[in-house]
Design a protein around this motif. Structure first.
Motif, short mmCIF file in Angstrom:
data_model
loop_
_atom_site.label_atom_id
_atom_site.label_comp_id
_atom_site.label_asym_id
_atom_site.label_seq_id
_atom_site.Cartn_x
_atom_site.Cartn_y
_atom_site.Cartn_z
N PRO A 166 14.74 -26.64 24.16
CA PRO A 166 15.98 -27.00 24.93
C PRO A 166 16.42 -28.13 24.13
O PRO A 166 17.69 -28.51 23.87
N GLU A 167 15.50 -29.03 23.50
CA GLU A 167 16.25 -30.19 22.73
C GLU A 167 16.63 -29.52 21.38
O GLU A 167 17.87 -29.97 20.95
N ALA A 168 16.15 -28.40 20.73
CA ALA A 168 16.56 -27.86 19.53
C ALA A 168 18.14 -27.12 19.92
O ALA A 168 19.07 -27.08 19.17
N GLU A 169 18.22 -26.55 21.21
CA GLU A 169 19.36 -26.01 21.82
C GLU A 169 20.36 -26.95 21.62
O GLU A 169 21.75 -26.77 21.26
N GLU A 170 20.11 -28.26 22.16
CA GLU A 170 21.21 -29.23 22.23
C GLU A 170 21.88 -29.74 21.16
O GLU A 170 22.98 -29.73 20.83
N PHE A 171 20.83 -29.73 20.01
CA PHE A 171 21.30 -29.85 18.38
C PHE A 171 22.21 -28.86 17.87
O PHE A 171 23.39 -28.92 17.50
N TYR A 172 21.77 -27.58 18.24
CA TYR A 172 22.28 -26.61 17.90
C TYR A 172 23.82 -26.30 18.42
O TYR A 172 24.89 -25.91 17.86
N ARG A 173 23.83 -26.58 19.86
CA ARG A 173 25.17 -26.60 20.37
C ARG A 173 26.15 -27.57 19.95
O ARG A 173 27.09 -27.40 19.80
N GLN A 174 25.70 -28.65 19.52
CA GLN A 174 26.44 -29.66 19.14
C GLN A 174 27.05 -29.28 17.73
O GLN A 174 28.19 -29.34 17.47
N ALA A 175 25.99 -28.72 17.07
CA ALA A 175 26.52 -28.12 15.70
C ALA A 175 27.67 -27.16 15.90
O ALA A 175 28.57 -27.00 14.92
N ALA A 176 27.22 -26.36 16.66
CA ALA A 176 28.16 -24.78 16.90
C ALA A 176 29.53 -25.35 17.40
O ALA A 176 30.35 -25.02 16.85
N GLU A 177 29.54 -26.38 18.36
CA GLU A 177 30.82 -26.82 18.73
C GLU A 177 31.44 -27.37 17.73
O GLU A 177 32.66 -27.49 17.80
N GLY A 178 30.88 -28.08 16.78
CA GLY A 178 31.47 -28.79 15.84
C GLY A 178 31.86 -27.90 14.57
O GLY A 178 32.39 -28.54 13.55
N GLY A 179 31.73 -26.63 14.76
CA GLY A 179 32.07 -25.60 13.81
C GLY A 179 31.09 -25.15 12.86
O GLY A 179 31.25 -24.41 11.78
N ASP A 180 29.98 -25.71 12.94
CA ASP A 180 28.70 -25.04 11.87
C ASP A 180 28.44 -23.45 12.36
O ASP A 180 28.08 -23.26 13.54
N VAL A 181 28.87 -22.64 11.52
CA VAL A 181 28.70 -21.31 11.83
C VAL A 181 27.39 -20.88 11.74
O VAL A 181 26.83 -20.07 12.57
N TYR A 182 26.41 -21.37 11.08
CA TYR A 182 25.02 -21.08 11.04
C TYR A 182 24.42 -21.39 12.33
O TYR A 182 23.29 -20.86 12.92
N ALA A 183 24.86 -22.62 12.81
CA ALA A 183 24.36 -22.86 14.44
C ALA A 183 24.63 -21.63 15.29
O ALA A 183 24.09 -21.16 16.28
#
Length: 338
Positions: free
Chosen positions: A82-99
């Motif tokens: 869940p914690e990793a998902e939170e970081f990945y979601r922030q990255a993805a919403e910020g435009g990081d394609v790999y997230a």
């Protein structure tokens, strides 16, 4: 009294209006500095320290830092917590394609209960929509991201195609990866094994000539295996000047032992150097040990101790003080491949 207070309030509002962009820029600069510090630590495999930097940078809004913070947590747990998902979601919403591509992956990536609430296909489509136009416009980084997207989607032909296109457009890591795909994954079609080997060397040379140390090391080994010792030795010498741990250790032991490596370790790994250069080679290994604290460099020196006089070691220790100073020893970890 009222007019004075109103004027003061307006002045304060104006000051805040002017100051906000300044504060925002300072936060962005701080976040980028933290990210760069974290990235160096990450490449050195100092994950706990890297995570601290990435977490703080992510708090300041750095999307890529959030991706790497999620990556560290995922690697520690082997799946998306869940914690990793939170970081990945922030990255993805910020435009990081790999997230986005992390969310698109199947299997254990989701978690032990397979109860992730994100839509894999939606994230995969979103990633492709971002990178496809950039890749088609010639952006090699986008080409590599697009190849990963197709790999996740199960289209191995498109995956291979975009890595090849990135390699043809001069992307050093793509050129190295092309060689890996041809050599270790048996990708691509060839009428003869000789043709495949020729292309493996072609891509490794292209990458190595751009200074990519992982390609130098793989190329040196391939050349040695094919009996092309002169060119192989050339890349061993170049590897000694890199910041890649595996390349430095290989160069150090080969230079230190020279032709003696056949007697000390194995004849199959000899590059047929004309003579050993124990001071130079041991100095490299000692410097790597100093910077990384690993036992491997010292163990290799110990294997050769019958040939190392106290005078040689004293000179090697002195010379090692000048090597790899202020040079982080890294591992060239891929952004998405782990």
């Amino acid at each position: 009294m009222w007019k004075t207070s109103l004027a003061q309030l307006c002045g304060l509002c104006l000051l805040l209006f002017v100051a906000c962009p300044v504060f925002a820029q300072a936060d962005q600069e701080r976040a980028e500095a933290l990210f760069q510090e974290g990235y160096t630590l990450y490449q050195q495999r100092y994950s706990p320290n890297a995570f601290t930097k990435f977490k703080e940078a992510a708090r300041l809004g750095h999307a890529e830092a959030a991706y790497y913070a999620g990556n560290i947590l995922r690697r520690n747990s082997t799946y998306i917590t869940p914690e990793a998902e939170e970081f990945y979601r922030q990255a993805a919403e910020g435009g990081d394609v790999y997230a986005m591509l992390r969310f698109a992956q199947k299997g254990k990536m989701c978690g032990t209960l397979r109860n992730c609430d994100y839509d894999r296909e939606e994230w995969l489509d979103r990633a492709k929509e971002i990178v496809l136009p950039e890749a088609e416009a010639g952006d090699t980084q986008a080409m590599m991201a697009l190849s990963s997207a197709y790999a996740i989607g199960g289209d191995s032909d498109k995956d291979f195609e975009w890595v090849e296109r990135a390699a043809e457009n001069g992307h050093a890591s793509a050129q190295y990866w092309m060689a890996v795909m041809l050599d270790e994954q048996d990708r691509g079609f060839y009428w003869t094994e000789a043709g495949r080997k020729e292309d493996i060397l072609k891509w490794l040379r292209a990458s190595a000539e751009q200074g990519f140390p992982k390609a130098m090391l793989k190329l040196a080994v391939k050349l040695r295996e094919q009996g092309q010792f002169e060119e192989a030795r050339y890349y061993i010498e170049r590897m000694a000047e890199t910041d890649y741990y595996d390349a430095l250790v290989e160069a150090g032991v080969q230079i230190m032992m020279g032709p003696d490596i056949g007697k000390v370790l194995s004849p199959t790994i000899s590059y047929h150097f004309e003579k050993p250069r124990p001071v130079e080679g041991a100095a490299i290994l000692l410097a790597v040990h100093r910077e990384k604290g690993k036992d491997e460099p010292l163990e290799l020196i110990e294997r050769y101790e019958d040939y190392l006089t106290p005078e040689i070691m004293a000179e090697a220790k002195e010379r090692s003080k000048e090597l790899l100073v202020d040079t982080p020893i890294i591992y060239y970890l891929p952004k998405f491949g782990m």
